[in-house]
Scaffold this motif. Structure first.
Motif, short mmCIF file in Angstrom:
data_model
loop_
_atom_site.label_atom_id
_atom_site.label_comp_id
_atom_site.label_asym_id
_atom_site.label_seq_id
_atom_site.Cartn_x
_atom_site.Cartn_y
_atom_site.Cartn_z
N ALA A 47 0.21 -1.21 0.02
CA ALA A 47 0.11 -0.21 -0.15
C ALA A 47 0.75 1.49 0.10
O ALA A 47 0.18 2.63 -0.54
N GLN A 48 2.36 1.30 0.61
CA GLN A 48 3.01 2.67 0.46
C GLN A 48 3.90 2.39 -0.98
O GLN A 48 4.26 3.55 -1.09
N GLY A 49 3.97 1.83 -1.61
CA GLY A 49 4.37 1.50 -3.35
C GLY A 49 4.84 0.74 -4.12
O GLY A 49 4.97 -0.22 -2.96
N ILE A 50 5.56 0.44 -4.97
CA ILE A 50 6.82 -0.29 -5.62
C ILE A 50 7.67 -0.62 -4.90
O ILE A 50 8.59 0.22 -4.11
N GLY A 51 7.88 -2.03 -4.44
CA GLY A 51 9.44 -2.02 -3.96
C GLY A 51 10.45 -2.63 -4.79
O GLY A 51 10.75 -2.11 -5.24
N GLU A 52 10.89 -3.09 -3.77
CA GLU A 52 12.37 -4.09 -4.51
C GLU A 52 12.15 -4.94 -5.17
O GLU A 52 10.35 -5.53 -5.55
N ALA A 53 12.87 -5.08 -6.43
CA ALA A 53 12.85 -6.24 -7.50
C ALA A 53 13.16 -7.72 -7.02
O ALA A 53 14.08 -7.91 -6.55
N ILE A 54 11.80 -8.19 -8.05
CA ILE A 54 12.12 -9.46 -6.72
C ILE A 54 12.67 -11.02 -7.95
O ILE A 54 11.97 -12.14 -7.47
N GLY A 55 12.60 -10.60 -9.09
CA GLY A 55 13.25 -11.51 -9.82
C GLY A 55 11.91 -10.89 -11.39
O GLY A 55 11.74 -9.51 -11.61
N THR A 56 11.82 -12.11 -12.70
CA THR A 56 11.51 -11.17 -14.49
C THR A 56 10.31 -12.58 -13.96
O THR A 56 10.06 -13.32 -13.68
N VAL A 57 10.07 -12.41 -15.11
CA VAL A 57 9.00 -12.87 -15.66
C VAL A 57 9.34 -13.38 -17.33
O VAL A 57 9.58 -11.33 -17.72
N THR A 58 9.35 -14.28 -18.28
CA THR A 58 9.82 -14.16 -19.50
C THR A 58 8.55 -14.26 -20.62
O THR A 58 8.17 -15.34 -20.06
N PHE A 59 7.87 -13.75 -21.07
CA PHE A 59 6.56 -14.04 -22.06
C PHE A 59 7.05 -14.46 -23.38
O PHE A 59 7.86 -13.82 -23.73
N GLU A 60 6.28 -15.71 -23.72
CA GLU A 60 7.24 -16.24 -24.72
C GLU A 60 5.61 -16.97 -25.69
O GLU A 60 5.14 -17.43 -25.11
N ASP A 61 5.47 -16.57 -27.13
CA ASP A 61 4.71 -16.84 -27.73
C ASP A 61 4.44 -18.67 -28.37
O ASP A 61 6.01 -19.04 -28.59
N THR A 62 4.19 -19.62 -28.56
CA THR A 62 4.07 -20.57 -29.31
C THR A 62 2.95 -21.03 -29.33
O THR A 62 2.08 -20.64 -29.40
N ALA A 63 3.41 -22.46 -30.21
CA ALA A 63 2.01 -22.37 -30.43
C ALA A 63 0.55 -23.74 -30.32
O ALA A 63 -0.33 -23.28 -29.95
N LYS A 64 1.13 -23.28 -28.04
CA LYS A 64 0.07 -23.52 -27.61
C LYS A 64 -0.69 -22.48 -27.12
O LYS A 64 -1.08 -22.95 -26.23
N GLY A 65 0.06 -21.82 -26.96
CA GLY A 65 -0.55 -20.59 -26.24
C GLY A 65 0.69 -19.32 -25.57
O GLY A 65 1.87 -19.44 -25.90
N ARG A 180 -2.78 -8.01 -3.56
CA ARG A 180 -1.40 -8.74 -4.51
C ARG A 180 -0.34 -7.54 -3.72
O ARG A 180 0.10 -6.81 -3.37
N VAL A 181 1.00 -9.12 -4.32
CA VAL A 181 1.53 -8.49 -3.08
C VAL A 181 2.87 -8.13 -4.24
O VAL A 181 3.73 -8.35 -3.83
N ALA A 182 2.54 -9.16 -5.15
CA ALA A 182 3.64 -8.72 -6.37
C ALA A 182 3.55 -7.86 -7.74
O ALA A 182 2.60 -8.69 -8.55
N CYS A 183 4.39 -7.23 -8.46
CA CYS A 183 4.05 -7.03 -9.91
C CYS A 183 4.51 -6.57 -10.64
O CYS A 183 5.92 -5.85 -10.26
N GLY A 184 4.25 -6.89 -12.15
CA GLY A 184 5.53 -6.01 -13.72
C GLY A 184 4.77 -5.26 -14.36
O GLY A 184 3.84 -6.13 -14.87
#
Length: 190
Positions: A47-65, A180-184
């Motif tokens: 509720a106080q704002g955006i904190g430290e980075a906790i990692g990444t999420v990679t998005f990739e188009d594939t034939a299955k979605g 909500r605990v993490a966001c990108g």
């Protein structure tokens, strides 16, 4: 009559023109079989704002979605609600006089107006498979969103909730994931 000396340069010019045309067509129409990927940094949110980075999420188009591969840490062990949200912001916002974490991201991505939260095949387009976090607080298991593409999620956000997700609006709304605990932010690649 044409002399053979006049025909050879003309044929050479035609060949160069055809080569330029083919090269131009290929550069504007890349081969469609290549997978497109995008990496998004994810931050802890409160509720106080955006904190430290906790990692990444990679998005990739594939034939299955859309394949979504987390490399996240510092989360609590167990299942967590995991969704694409409708706005590209992880900022807190006020609701009913109370500041809430990442509320500026809006609700689940739902451009088709699905009436209920559900599975990745039946609910909002932003409803993803549950994010599994191990005993060390890390999440690395990929999930597939069968109805999404990388292009569809540009300018939106990826969200991790404190609790699990039962793919229903009962007994609690939106799968019961809660806070909500993490966001990108999924910044546009264009």
């Amino acid at each position: 009559m044409f002399s053979s000396h006049a025909i050879k340069p003309a044929l050479s010019l035609i060949g160069v023109g055809l080569l330029a045309l083919v090269t131009s067509a290929c550069s504007h129409n890349p081969i469609q079989t290549q997978n497109k990927t995008q990496v998004v940094q994810v931050h802890a949110v409160s509720a106080q704002g955006i904190g430290e980075a906790i990692g990444t999420v990679t998005f990739e188009d594939t034939a299955k979605g859309l394949k979504i591969t987390p490399k996240l840490s510092q989360l609590t062990q167990g299942a967590h609600g995991f969704h694409i949200h409708e706005k590209g912001s992880c900022e807190p916002a006020e609701k009913d006089g109370v500041m809430q974490a990442a509320l500026a991201a809006g609700g689940h991505f739902n451009p088709e107006g699905a009436p209920n939260h559900g599975t990745p095949n039946t609910g909002h387009l932003g409803d993803l498979p549950v994010l599994q976090v191990d005993a060390a607080g890390n999440a690395s298991t990929p999930v597939i969103a069968p109805r999404l593409t990388l292009e569809m999620i540009q300018g939106l956000s990826i969200m991790v909730h404190a609790g699990g997700d039962n793919y229903s609006d009962h007994p609690k709304p939106l799968g019961g994931g809660g806070e909500r605990v993490a966001c990108g932010v999924i910044s546009s690649t264009k």
